[in-house]
Design a protein around this motif. Structure first.
Motif, short mmCIF file in Angstrom:
data_model
loop_
_atom_site.label_atom_id
_atom_site.label_comp_id
_atom_site.label_asym_id
_atom_site.label_seq_id
_atom_site.Cartn_x
_atom_site.Cartn_y
_atom_site.Cartn_z
N ASN A 77 0.85 -1.19 0.00
CA ASN A 77 0.00 0.00 0.00
C ASN A 77 0.88 1.24 0.00
OD1 ASN A 77 -1.85 -2.11 1.61
ND2 ASN A 77 -3.12 -0.64 0.57
N ILE A 80 -0.26 6.14 2.19
CA ILE A 80 -1.27 6.04 3.24
C ILE A 80 -1.37 7.38 3.96
CG2 ILE A 80 -1.86 4.85 5.40
CD1 ILE A 80 -0.44 2.40 4.29
N PRO A 84 0.00 3.91 9.86
CA PRO A 84 -0.67 2.66 10.22
C PRO A 84 -0.01 1.88 11.34
CG PRO A 84 0.69 2.30 8.30
CD PRO A 84 0.85 3.76 8.65
N GLN A 111 4.05 6.18 5.22
CA GLN A 111 3.18 6.25 4.05
C GLN A 111 3.01 4.90 3.36
OE1 GLN A 111 4.39 9.42 1.37
NE2 GLN A 111 5.18 10.65 3.08
N TYR A 113 2.63 0.39 3.69
CA TYR A 113 2.44 -0.83 4.45
C TYR A 113 2.76 -2.01 3.53
CZ TYR A 113 0.70 -4.56 7.34
OH TYR A 113 0.62 -5.71 8.07
#
Length: 294
Positions: A77, A80, A84, A111, A113
């Protein structure tokens, strides 16, 4: 799984001491493979779940290193909006960051994952025997005191008052006024979310009318608005009627299958000043209260 040392945040190079490793033969899941490094997320790509069987033999801060060979590419990902990390079970297993490093953007890793979803943990050894533990509440149980008919709890974050085990609607402050007879308690919740029940305090000053402890306040009422309270311990159909001295019905309402503490505001402000009669029917019983509107 390894411990990393001599990490160069400018070039990304590092050394590591391995603990365990596994090799996976993976298959293509994207119906339209793209070049490595291309930013695309096909909705037709179902992905795949693999059993890693990675051993983490010692406690501490470790790294999971993935090395893709023969053109394999792993989903991540990007961009982000909110950090997270950490992800996992606190004090047991958490992913705390990744290798997206930058000397000019220290929080760049937040930013992204990488890779790991639907994680499952399993003890490496057999479970030990069960051990009894004693839970220690973060704060002592609340204590309530009574002065005349005013009940006061020791400090807490939030409160819910009860009469004979039934919650009192809207009574969620540190103090409460006892009107009906019975045992009052409070459920107090502290800042950590721990809820405990107080000592019971018995109030016997509000005998009310008959077995249901019917209470009307204020009475006389200056404007035709009053609070009606009573209690019934078993479900019954409840009917309310208000009549004048001639027996004319001027107000009525019903509540099917009601049980617990009845506590409602009645508004008959459209009536002129006079003497009226409120009759409360609970199942096969009825109770009468004279009401004066000034």
């Amino acid at each position: 799984v390894a411990d990393i040392s001599n990490l160069d945040t400018a070039t990304g190079s590092f050394e590591y001491l391995p603990y365990s490793n596994t090799t996976l033969n993976v298959y293509q899941t994207s119906p339209d493979p793209v070049a490595n490094g291309t930013s695309i997320n096909s909705p037709l790509d179902t992905g795949a779940i693999y059993f890693l069987n990675l051993q983490v033999p010692v406690t501490g801060n470790h790294a999971i290193i993935i090395d893709c060979e023969n053109g394999a590419n792993i989903f991540r990902n990007n961009q982000i909006a909110a950090n997270p990390y950490p992800i996992g079970i606190p004090n047991t297993f958490e992913i705390t960051g990744n290798s997206a490093l930058s000397t000019t953007q220290p929080n760049l890793y937040q930013q992204y994952y990488y890779f790991f979803y639907n994680m499952n943990l399993e003890l490496n050894n057999c479970a030990g025997s069960r051990t009894e533990v004693t839970a220690n509440p973060s704060s002592p149980a609340p204590v309530i005191t009574i002065n005349n008919n005013i009940l006061t709890s020791t400090p807490a974050l939030s409160y819910q008052w009860y009469l004979n085990g039934v919650p009192l609607p809207g009574e969620t402050q540190r103090t409460d006024s006892a009107i009906l007879s019975g045992n009052y308690t409070v459920a107090a919740t502290d800042s950590l979310g721990c809820t405990q029940i107080s000592n019971p305090v018995k109030y016997g000053g509000g005998t009310g009318a008959g077995a249901i402890q019917l209470k009307v306040s204020p009475n006389p009422t200056p404007d035709g608005r009053f609070r009606l309270q009573f209690v019934t311990t078993t479900p019954n159909d409840v009917y309310l009627t208000l009549t004048n001295s001639l027996g004319q019905r001027l107000y009525e309402s019903s509540y099917m299958g009601f049980s617990g503490i009845f506590d409602k505001q009645i508004d008959v402000s459209y009536l002129s000043g006079d003497v009226y009669f409120l009759k409360v029917f609970v199942g096969g019983s009825s109770y009468l209260q004279k009401i004066v509107i000034r």
